[in-house]
Motif scaffolding. Structure first.
Motif, PDB file in Angstrom:
ATOM      1  N   ALA A   1       0.798  -1.269  -0.167  1.00 32.76           N
ATOM      2  CA  ALA A   1      -0.215   0.027   0.115  1.00 32.76           C
ATOM      3  C   ALA A   1       0.583   1.182  -0.112  1.00 32.76           C
ATOM      4  O   ALA A   1       0.789   2.256  -0.712  1.00 32.76           O
ATOM      5  CB  ALA A   1      -1.018  -0.162   1.325  1.00 32.76           C
ATOM      6  N   LEU A   2       1.866   1.485   0.926  1.00 32.41           N
ATOM      7  CA  LEU A   2       2.665   2.202   1.054  1.00 32.41           C
ATOM      8  C   LEU A   2       3.406   2.645  -0.372  1.00 32.41           C
ATOM      9  O   LEU A   2       3.507   3.736  -0.959  1.00 32.41           O
ATOM     10  CB  LEU A   2       4.059   2.078   1.921  1.00 32.41           C
ATOM     11  N   GLU A   3       3.855   1.707  -1.006  1.00 30.44           N
ATOM     12  CA  GLU A   3       4.375   1.571  -2.449  1.00 30.44           C
ATOM     13  C   GLU A   3       3.369   2.309  -3.439  1.00 30.44           C
ATOM     14  O   GLU A   3       3.667   3.218  -4.152  1.00 30.44           O
ATOM     15  CB  GLU A   3       4.916   0.357  -3.018  1.00 30.44           C
ATOM     16  N   THR A   4       2.302   1.809  -3.459  1.00 26.13           N
ATOM     17  CA  THR A   4       1.130   2.195  -4.382  1.00 26.13           C
ATOM     18  C   THR A   4       0.767   3.628  -4.161  1.00 26.13           C
ATOM     19  O   THR A   4       0.455   4.282  -5.207  1.00 26.13           O
ATOM     20  CB  THR A   4      -0.057   1.379  -4.387  1.00 26.13           C
ATOM     21  N   VAL A   5       0.652   4.041  -2.922  1.00 24.22           N
ATOM     22  CA  VAL A   5       0.119   5.520  -2.620  1.00 24.22           C
ATOM     23  C   VAL A   5       1.334   6.427  -3.295  1.00 24.22           C
ATOM     24  O   VAL A   5       0.944   7.536  -3.662  1.00 24.22           O
ATOM     25  CB  VAL A   5       0.219   5.802  -1.163  1.00 24.22           C
ATOM     26  N   ARG A   6       2.481   5.950  -3.539  1.00 21.02           N
ATOM     27  CA  ARG A   6       3.420   6.900  -3.997  1.00 21.02           C
ATOM     28  C   ARG A   6       2.969   7.401  -5.395  1.00 21.02           C
ATOM     29  O   ARG A   6       3.408   8.609  -5.858  1.00 21.02           O
ATOM     30  CB  ARG A   6       4.908   6.327  -3.946  1.00 21.02           C
ATOM     31  N   GLY A   7       2.198   6.312  -6.083  1.00 23.58           N
ATOM     32  CA  GLY A   7       1.787   6.875  -7.621  1.00 23.58           C
ATOM     33  C   GLY A   7       0.686   7.803  -7.517  1.00 23.58           C
ATOM     34  O   GLY A   7       0.183   8.410  -8.519  1.00 23.58           O
ATOM     35  N   GLY A   8       0.216   8.279  -6.251  1.00 25.71           N
ATOM     36  CA  GLY A   8      -0.907   9.150  -6.352  1.00 25.71           C
ATOM     37  C   GLY A   8      -2.335   8.556  -6.200  1.00 25.71           C
ATOM     38  O   GLY A   8      -2.623   7.652  -7.126  1.00 25.71           O
ATOM     39  N   VAL A   9      -3.121   8.578  -5.079  1.00 24.29           N
ATOM     40  CA  VAL A   9      -4.533   8.202  -5.006  1.00 24.29           C
ATOM     41  C   VAL A   9      -5.257   9.350  -4.237  1.00 24.29           C
ATOM     42  O   VAL A   9      -4.684  10.190  -3.827  1.00 24.29           O
ATOM     43  CB  VAL A   9      -4.422   6.849  -4.221  1.00 24.29           C
ATOM     44  N   ASP A  10      -6.650   9.224  -4.657  1.00 21.64           N
ATOM     45  CA  ASP A  10      -7.555  10.213  -4.065  1.00 21.64           C
ATOM     46  C   ASP A  10      -8.087   9.560  -2.628  1.00 21.64           C
ATOM     47  O   ASP A  10      -8.455  10.739  -1.769  1.00 21.64           O
ATOM     48  CB  ASP A  10      -8.407  10.617  -5.090  1.00 21.64           C
ATOM     49  N   LEU A  11      -8.185   8.226  -2.290  1.00 21.68           N
ATOM     50  CA  LEU A  11      -8.717   7.930  -1.211  1.00 21.68           C
ATOM     51  C   LEU A  11      -8.251   6.346  -0.822  1.00 21.68           C
ATOM     52  O   LEU A  11      -7.856   5.881  -1.892  1.00 21.68           O
ATOM     53  CB  LEU A  11     -10.357   7.619  -1.612  1.00 21.68           C
ATOM     54  N   VAL A  12      -8.017   6.228   0.147  1.00 21.25           N
ATOM     55  CA  VAL A  12      -7.567   5.008   0.653  1.00 21.25           C
ATOM     56  C   VAL A  12      -8.631   4.370   1.556  1.00 21.25           C
ATOM     57  O   VAL A  12      -8.971   4.894   2.517  1.00 21.25           O
ATOM     58  CB  VAL A  12      -6.183   4.999   1.427  1.00 21.25           C
ATOM     59  N   LEU A  13      -9.125   3.167   1.543  1.00 25.53           N
ATOM     60  CA  LEU A  13      -9.914   2.299   2.227  1.00 25.53           C
ATOM     61  C   LEU A  13      -8.889   1.113   2.852  1.00 25.53           C
ATOM     62  O   LEU A  13      -8.440   0.311   2.214  1.00 25.53           O
ATOM     63  CB  LEU A  13     -11.050   1.611   1.444  1.00 25.53           C
ATOM     64  N   LEU A  14      -8.697   1.386   4.041  1.00 25.29           N
ATOM     65  CA  LEU A  14      -7.734   0.650   4.849  1.00 25.29           C
ATOM     66  C   LEU A  14      -8.043  -0.213   5.996  1.00 25.29           C
ATOM     67  O   LEU A  14      -8.797   0.199   6.955  1.00 25.29           O
ATOM     68  CB  LEU A  14      -6.801   1.761   5.352  1.00 25.29           C
ATOM     69  N   ASP A  15      -7.625  -1.338   5.659  1.00 31.94           N
ATOM     70  CA  ASP A  15      -8.069  -2.363   7.004  1.00 31.94           C
ATOM     71  C   ASP A  15      -6.975  -2.408   8.098  1.00 31.94           C
ATOM     72  O   ASP A  15      -6.048  -2.006   7.786  1.00 31.94           O
ATOM     73  CB  ASP A  15      -7.915  -3.917   6.337  1.00 31.94           C
ATOM     74  N   LEU A  16      -7.683  -2.421   9.347  1.00 33.70           N
ATOM     75  CA  LEU A  16      -6.640  -2.238  10.504  1.00 33.70           C
ATOM     76  C   LEU A  16      -5.764  -3.329  10.763  1.00 33.70           C
ATOM     77  O   LEU A  16      -4.722  -2.931  11.197  1.00 33.70           O
ATOM     78  CB  LEU A  16      -7.406  -1.749  11.617  1.00 33.70           C
ATOM     79  N   LYS A  17      -6.105  -4.625  10.470  1.00 35.26           N
ATOM     80  CA  LYS A  17      -5.363  -5.487  10.750  1.00 35.26           C
ATOM     81  C   LYS A  17      -4.708  -6.123   9.351  1.00 35.26           C
ATOM     82  O   LYS A  17      -5.522  -6.822   8.347  1.00 35.26           O
ATOM     83  CB  LYS A  17      -6.091  -6.554  11.424  1.00 35.26           C
ATOM     84  N   LEU A  18      -3.525  -6.083   9.000  1.00 31.85           N
ATOM     85  CA  LEU A  18      -2.905  -6.732   7.857  1.00 31.85           C
ATOM     86  C   LEU A  18      -1.885  -7.502   8.412  1.00 31.85           C
ATOM     87  O   LEU A  18      -1.042  -7.558   9.372  1.00 31.85           O
ATOM     88  CB  LEU A  18      -2.292  -5.336   7.169  1.00 31.85           C
ATOM     89  N   PRO A  19      -1.304  -8.375   7.315  1.00 31.80           N
ATOM     90  CA  PRO A  19      -0.424  -9.311   7.808  1.00 31.80           C
ATOM     91  C   PRO A  19       1.090  -8.946   8.065  1.00 31.80           C
ATOM     92  O   PRO A  19       1.502  -9.397   9.052  1.00 31.80           O
ATOM     93  CB  PRO A  19      -0.086 -10.333   6.753  1.00 31.80           C
ATOM     94  N   ASP A  20       1.458  -7.655   7.773  1.00 33.35           N
ATOM     95  CA  ASP A  20       2.833  -7.383   7.787  1.00 33.35           C
ATOM     96  C   ASP A  20       2.876  -6.172   8.843  1.00 33.35           C
ATOM     97  O   ASP A  20       4.003  -5.863   9.383  1.00 33.35           O
ATOM     98  CB  ASP A  20       3.572  -6.969   6.610  1.00 33.35           C
TER      99      ASP A  20
END
Length: 67
Positions: free
Chosen positions: A37-56
């Motif tokens: 997600a952190l890598e993808t955000v670098r490309g630019g997004v308008d909104l993030v729908l984010l789960d609180l419990k991720l594997p890493d």
């Protein structure tokens, strides 16, 4: 049209959100982990729908990294 990043480790949740958001005319990107997600955000997004419990890392850590 917004670019929306869906971050969730569950494939079915990502798929369901993608179907709904694309039907509404948005472009949807997906990430299965916080690091991806952190890598993808670098490309630019308008909104993030984010789960609180991720594997890493937890969603709060990802949110701080996005900020």
């Amino acid at each position: 049209t917004a670019v929306i990043l869906v971050v969730d480790d569950e494939k079915l949740i990502r798929w369901t959100l993608r179907q709904s958001l694309e039907a509404a005319g948005h472009r949807v990107l997906e990430s299965e982990t916080g690091r991806a997600a952190l890598e993808t955000v670098r490309g630019g997004v308008d909104l993030v729908l984010l789960d609180l419990k991720l594997p890493d890392m937890d969603g709060v850590t990802v949110l701080k990294g996005i900020k």
